[in-house]
Each structure stands twice: as structure tokens, then as C-alpha cells.
Design a protein around this motif. Structure first.
Motif, PDB file in Angstrom:
ATOM      1  N   VAL A 210       9.684 -93.544 -40.654  1.00 10.08           N
ATOM      2  CA  VAL A 210       8.245 -93.825 -40.611  1.00 10.08           C
ATOM      3  C   VAL A 210       7.922 -94.749 -39.440  1.00 10.08           C
ATOM      4  O   VAL A 210       6.846 -94.629 -38.818  1.00 10.08           O
ATOM      5  N   LEU A 211       8.841 -95.628 -39.076  1.00  5.35           N
ATOM      6  CA  LEU A 211       8.617 -96.459 -37.889  1.00  5.35           C
ATOM      7  C   LEU A 211       8.626 -95.603 -36.627  1.00  5.35           C
ATOM      8  O   LEU A 211       7.815 -95.821 -35.711  1.00  5.35           O
ATOM      9  N   ASP A 212       9.506 -94.612 -36.560  1.00  5.88           N
ATOM     10  CA  ASP A 212       9.516 -93.690 -35.415  1.00  5.88           C
ATOM     11  C   ASP A 212       8.219 -92.883 -35.361  1.00  5.88           C
ATOM     12  O   ASP A 212       7.682 -92.626 -34.270  1.00  5.88           O
ATOM     13  N   ALA A 213       7.725 -92.483 -36.537  1.00  4.12           N
ATOM     14  CA  ALA A 213       6.467 -91.731 -36.579  1.00  4.12           C
ATOM     15  C   ALA A 213       5.304 -92.596 -36.109  1.00  4.12           C
ATOM     16  O   ALA A 213       4.403 -92.114 -35.401  1.00  4.12           O
ATOM     17  N   LEU A 214       5.307 -93.870 -36.474  1.00  4.49           N
ATOM     18  CA  LEU A 214       4.264 -94.775 -35.975  1.00  4.49           C
ATOM     19  C   LEU A 214       4.363 -94.921 -34.457  1.00  4.49           C
ATOM     20  O   LEU A 214       3.339 -94.975 -33.769  1.00  4.49           O
ATOM     21  N   ALA A 215       5.585 -94.976 -33.952  1.00  3.26           N
ATOM     22  CA  ALA A 215       5.751 -95.066 -32.503  1.00  3.26           C
ATOM     23  C   ALA A 215       5.172 -93.841 -31.801  1.00  3.26           C
ATOM     24  O   ALA A 215       4.597 -93.947 -30.709  1.00  3.26           O
ATOM     25  N   ASP A 216       5.288 -92.673 -32.441  1.00  5.04           N
ATOM     26  CA  ASP A 216       4.752 -91.440 -31.858  1.00  5.04           C
ATOM     27  C   ASP A 216       3.240 -91.371 -31.949  1.00  5.04           C
ATOM     28  O   ASP A 216       2.564 -90.939 -31.000  1.00  5.04           O
ATOM     29  N   HIS A 217       2.696 -91.761 -33.102  1.00  3.52           N
ATOM     30  CA  HIS A 217       1.280 -91.506 -33.380  1.00  3.52           C
ATOM     31  C   HIS A 217       0.395 -92.752 -33.361  1.00  3.52           C
ATOM     32  O   HIS A 217      -0.830 -92.626 -33.261  1.00  3.52           O
ATOM     33  N   LEU A 218       0.993 -93.936 -33.465  1.00  3.84           N
ATOM     34  CA  LEU A 218       0.214 -95.176 -33.478  1.00  3.84           C
ATOM     35  C   LEU A 218       1.023 -96.264 -32.749  1.00  3.84           C
ATOM     36  O   LEU A 218       1.475 -97.236 -33.343  1.00  3.84           O
ATOM     37  N   PRO A 219       1.219 -96.081 -31.452  1.00  3.57           N
ATOM     38  CA  PRO A 219       2.129 -96.962 -30.711  1.00  3.57           C
ATOM     39  C   PRO A 219       1.716 -98.429 -30.726  1.00  3.57           C
ATOM     40  O   PRO A 219       2.586 -99.309 -30.686  1.00  3.57           O
ATOM     41  N   ALA A 220       0.416 -98.724 -30.792  1.00  2.00           N
ATOM     42  CA  ALA A 220      -0.012-100.131 -30.805  1.00  2.00           C
ATOM     43  C   ALA A 220       0.526-100.847 -32.043  1.00  2.00           C
ATOM     44  O   ALA A 220       0.982-102.000 -31.961  1.00  2.00           O
ATOM     45  N   SER A 221       0.497-100.162 -33.190  1.00  2.00           N
ATOM     46  CA  SER A 221       1.050-100.760 -34.409  1.00  2.00           C
ATOM     47  C   SER A 221       2.567-100.878 -34.311  1.00  2.00           C
ATOM     48  O   SER A 221       3.151-101.898 -34.686  1.00  2.00           O
ATOM     49  N   ALA A 222       3.219 -99.837 -33.819  1.00  2.00           N
ATOM     50  CA  ALA A 222       4.678 -99.865 -33.707  1.00  2.00           C
ATOM     51  C   ALA A 222       5.144-101.016 -32.823  1.00  2.00           C
ATOM     52  O   ALA A 222       6.112-101.727 -33.162  1.00  2.00           O
ATOM     53  N   GLU A 223       4.447-101.229 -31.711  1.00  2.00           N
ATOM     54  CA  GLU A 223       4.831-102.324 -30.816  1.00  2.00           C
ATOM     55  C   GLU A 223       4.607-103.673 -31.471  1.00  2.00           C
ATOM     56  O   GLU A 223       5.442-104.591 -31.352  1.00  2.00           O
ATOM     57  N   GLY A 224       3.492-103.828 -32.188  1.00  2.00           N
ATOM     58  CA  GLY A 224       3.214-105.088 -32.860  1.00  2.00           C
ATOM     59  C   GLY A 224       4.218-105.386 -33.956  1.00  2.00           C
ATOM     60  O   GLY A 224       4.697-106.521 -34.098  1.00  2.00           O
ATOM     61  N   LEU A 225       4.574-104.368 -34.726  1.00  2.00           N
ATOM     62  CA  LEU A 225       5.550-104.560 -35.799  1.00  2.00           C
ATOM     63  C   LEU A 225       6.919-104.913 -35.232  1.00  2.00           C
ATOM     64  O   LEU A 225       7.658-105.729 -35.809  1.00  2.00           O
ATOM     65  N   ALA A 226       7.268-104.314 -34.099  1.00  2.00           N
ATOM     66  CA  ALA A 226       8.546-104.642 -33.459  1.00  2.00           C
ATOM     67  C   ALA A 226       8.573-106.097 -33.008  1.00  2.00           C
ATOM     68  O   ALA A 226       9.603-106.782 -33.113  1.00  2.00           O
ATOM     69  N   ARG A 227       7.448-106.606 -32.524  1.00  4.92           N
ATOM     70  CA  ARG A 227       7.370-108.018 -32.140  1.00  4.92           C
ATOM     71  C   ARG A 227       7.580-108.921 -33.346  1.00  4.92           C
ATOM     72  O   ARG A 227       8.250-109.962 -33.254  1.00  4.92           O
ATOM     73  N   ILE A 228       7.017-108.522 -34.485  1.00  4.22           N
ATOM     74  CA  ILE A 228       7.145-109.351 -35.695  1.00  4.22           C
ATOM     75  C   ILE A 228       8.598-109.426 -36.150  1.00  4.22           C
ATOM     76  O   ILE A 228       9.132-110.508 -36.401  1.00  4.22           O
TER      77      ILE A 228
END
Length: 366
Positions: A210-228
Motif C-alpha cells: 500500500v505504501l508503494d501504491a501511494l508512491a504511484d498514485h499519491l506521491p506527496a503523501s508517500a514522501e511525507g510519510l517517508a520523512r516521518i
């Protein structure tokens, strides 16, 4: 390892004035158990998962302001399994945050996402369906799996999932499409076809998927979550969470992940969940969990209804009597500081009523 998260962050405004911003519906003791003792929707969701998973595999995602109440309601919940949202940013980010934290401690984690808003009976069928979903995930590790409720009526208040091709595992099919809440005629067509299930909003997938799917479809969220999650667990991560999470785009996981993924053949699967299912999102929905006075009124607390039927009468004050005469098809709710009355047919307008109350009297009654 198999994990699950209970999504418990909603405020339940359509159950006002019982459900409040500081004590939402999932934490209220409003559901009658088998022993007749009322308990909360959150406790019921926990017990359902405990039929499948050990306590250390269960997480809860909720608003930071509910942390103390959740801990008190779930004494078995491990402190490091409580995920606290500093603000609400819809389900894509709540699910994403939990998946990121789960993957941080277990990179190969399978993760079920369930809601604290549901009454599901019997528990044994839910447990069987959840195990089936985990097993289907073992067959197809990249899949995104949703649980679909066998429909019992042409409901217009739910989204629908259309079954597609078989997967080779009984009770599991590919998803052909997701459908928005339909009008009555369309819902009747869905029901008659036998191809559609109600979208329960419950899912099973690999946390990393699901994190990979967010990276594909909602990259702003994926990048923010990775920072956290890049910050070390503890005060430093809490600081980054408070800075980053409020900036994430607000969107549901259905729109952000499931619907785009469903365009890829065989990527999204659905497991049939044939249970009695109630999404407790309004007073008419909650009514079916309450007692009956023998005259067709759903009641909780001290009440007397003379020459009336079809009413929902709720008092959370054991010493306060609610008495009705000649009243039909009405919702009457008494709390320590608010009495609310409305026709059952206008129950969906309670959220609008609450907004008017807060506009005139401020937030004290919310």
C-alpha cells in the motif's frame, strides 16, 4: 507476521448529541453484548480481531486527543501499537501512516484495515473471511484486497464492488469495478444481478504494497510519510509527524489507491463477507442495536412511550425519565446538556443541525 489496524478516528457527528468531539461514538458504551452489558464499538472491533490475531498484532489509529480514552478502553493494546493522528487528513493518510509504522517494525507485514464503526455478526464468519483474505494475499502478495458485504437490500447509502473473474480460491474474486453510491433503480439492478457486494471499507494488503501504491498514485503523501518514519521513534518522530502530517493531501484511500489500482487487471481482489453488517453512522442505524419496548420503539435508558411507535428514544442519564405520548417516528435523545428531537426521516440532517448549534452557541455543545 499478520497485523491489523482498527481505524478509530472519526467524530461521529450524525450521532450527536450523544457523540461529541471529545468523546466520539466508537468510545461510547452503546452496543449490547451477548451478556446484555453495553460496550463500545471499539471494544467490539478489538474482540473481533482477537478471534484471528494475537494482541501484539493489533494496532489502533485514532486522533491524538482520544489517546487516553483508547488506552483505557483497550487495556490489552500495546503502547507502541497506538497510532495518533495530530489532525484528520482522511483515510489515505491514516492508512498510510499506520502502514509506514507497521512496515518500520515488520518490513514483510501483512496488514488488515478494519473500522471501529461496524457491528458485525456472527464473529466467526468475519474471522473466517479475514483468514481467507490473508491466505489470498499469500497467493498474490502484490494484491490489494477488499472485503465485500453480501447485500441484503438495494441500499443507496453504500458504495458497491463488482465481482470480476475467479482467483481459484473459494470466496475470492478479482474486482471488475468500484461503483459510487447508486440511485434506487441502479441499486435494485445491482442486487438482482448478484455481481455486486457492498463496499465495507475494510482491506487486507502488504504494508509495503500500500505504501508503494501511494508512491504511484499519491506521491506527496508517500514522501511525507517517508520523512516521518525516517525520524527515530520517540520525541523526534513525534515532532516530524506534527510538522508533516497536516500538510498531506486530504483524500480517501478508496480514491487514492483502490480505484486507480482496479484499472490494472487482477490487482484488486474482493473477499465475500456474508454477515449481518451494520455501519453505525446514524441514529436509525444505531436503533437496531438498542432494546425494544415491545411496542415498536427502540429504547435505551428510562423511557415510557404511550400510543406511539417507530421512535428511537435514548437517554444516557439513568435517573432521567424520557416520556412520550402520541409521538411516532421520531428520534428523542437526552444527555446532560442537550435534548434533541427530530423526525426519523430527518436523521441525516443532524450534522447540519450541529453546525447550526455551534454557529449560534459556540463549540461547547459539540
Amino acid at each position: 507476521m499478520r497485523h491489523a489496524v482498527i481505524m478509530a478516528g472519526g467524530s461521529g457527528t450524525r450521532l450527536w448529541p450523544l457523540s461529541r468531539a471529545d468523546r466520539p461514538k466508537q468510545l461510547l458504551d452503546v452496543v449490547a453484548g451477548g451478556d446484555g452489558v453495553p460496550h463500545s464499538l471499539l471494544a467490539e472491533a478489538w474482540d473481533r480481531l482477537r478471534a484471528v490475531l494475537p494482541a501484539e498484532g493489533i494496532w489502533v489509529c485514532t486522533a491524538a486527543r482520544y489517546a487516553g480514552q483508547v488506552r483505557a478502553a483497550l487495556p490489552e493494546l500495546r503502547p507502541d501499537r497506538l497510532v495518533l493522528e495530530p489532525v484528520a487528513r482522511d483515510t489515505a493518510n491514516a492508512v498510510g501512516l499506520t502502514a509506514a509504522l507497521v512496515a518500520d517494525v515488520d518490513p514483510e507485514a501483512d496488514l488488515a484495515v478494519v473500522s471501529a464503526d461496524h457491528v458485525i455478526r456472527p464473529v466467526e464468519r468475519f474471522a473466517e473471511a479475514l483468514r481467507t483474505a490473508f491466505d489470498a494475499l499469500a497467493d498474490r502478495p502484490r494484491s490489494l484486497i477488499t472485503l465485500g458485504i453480501t447485500p441484503t437490500s438495494p441500499a443507496t447509502g453504500f458504495g458497491y464492488v463488482q465481482r470480476g473473474g475467479p482467483t481459484g480460491r473459494p470466496g475470492v474474486t478479482e474486482v471488475a469495478s468500484f461503483r459510487e453510491k447508486p440511485d434506487r433503480a441502479t441499486a435494485e439492478r445491482y442486487l438482482a444481478s448478484g455481481e455486486y457486494l457492498w463496499n465495507s471499507g475494510m482491506f487486507v494488503w502488504r504494508a509495503r504494497t500500500v505504501l508503494d501504491a501511494l508512491a504511484d498514485h499519491l506521491p506527496a503523501s508517500a514522501e511525507g510519510l517517508a520523512r516521518i518514519t525516517a525520524a527515530p521513534a520517540g520525541p523526534r518522530r513525534d515532532t516530524v509527524l506534527a510538522e508533516v502530517f497536516p500538510t498531506l493531501p486530504k483524500i480517501s484511500v478508496d480514491y487514492a489507491v483502490l480505484e486507480p489500482a482496479a484499472t490494472e487487471p487482477g490487482r484488486v481482489l474482493v473477499v465475500d463477507l456474508d454477515v449481518d453488517w451494520l455501519d453505525v453512522g446514524s441514529w436509525p442505524a444505531l436503533a437496531s442495536t438498542l432494546g425494544d419496548d415491545g411496542a415498536g420503539n427502540a429504547v435505551h435508558g428510562l423511557s415510557v412511550v404511550l400510543d406511539g411507535a417507530g421512535n428511537i428514544v435514548f437517554s444516557d442519564d439513568l435517573g432521567h425519565l424520557v416520556a412520550l405520548v402520541g409521538v411516532r417516528d421520531s428520534v428523542v435523545v437526552h444527555t446532560a446538556d442537550v435534548t434533541m428531537v427530530c423526525p426519523v426521516g430527518d436523521a441525516e440532517r443532524i450534522k447540519q443541525l450541529l453546525a447550526a448549534v455551534q454557529e449560534r452557541h459556540g463549540p461547547r455543545f459539540g
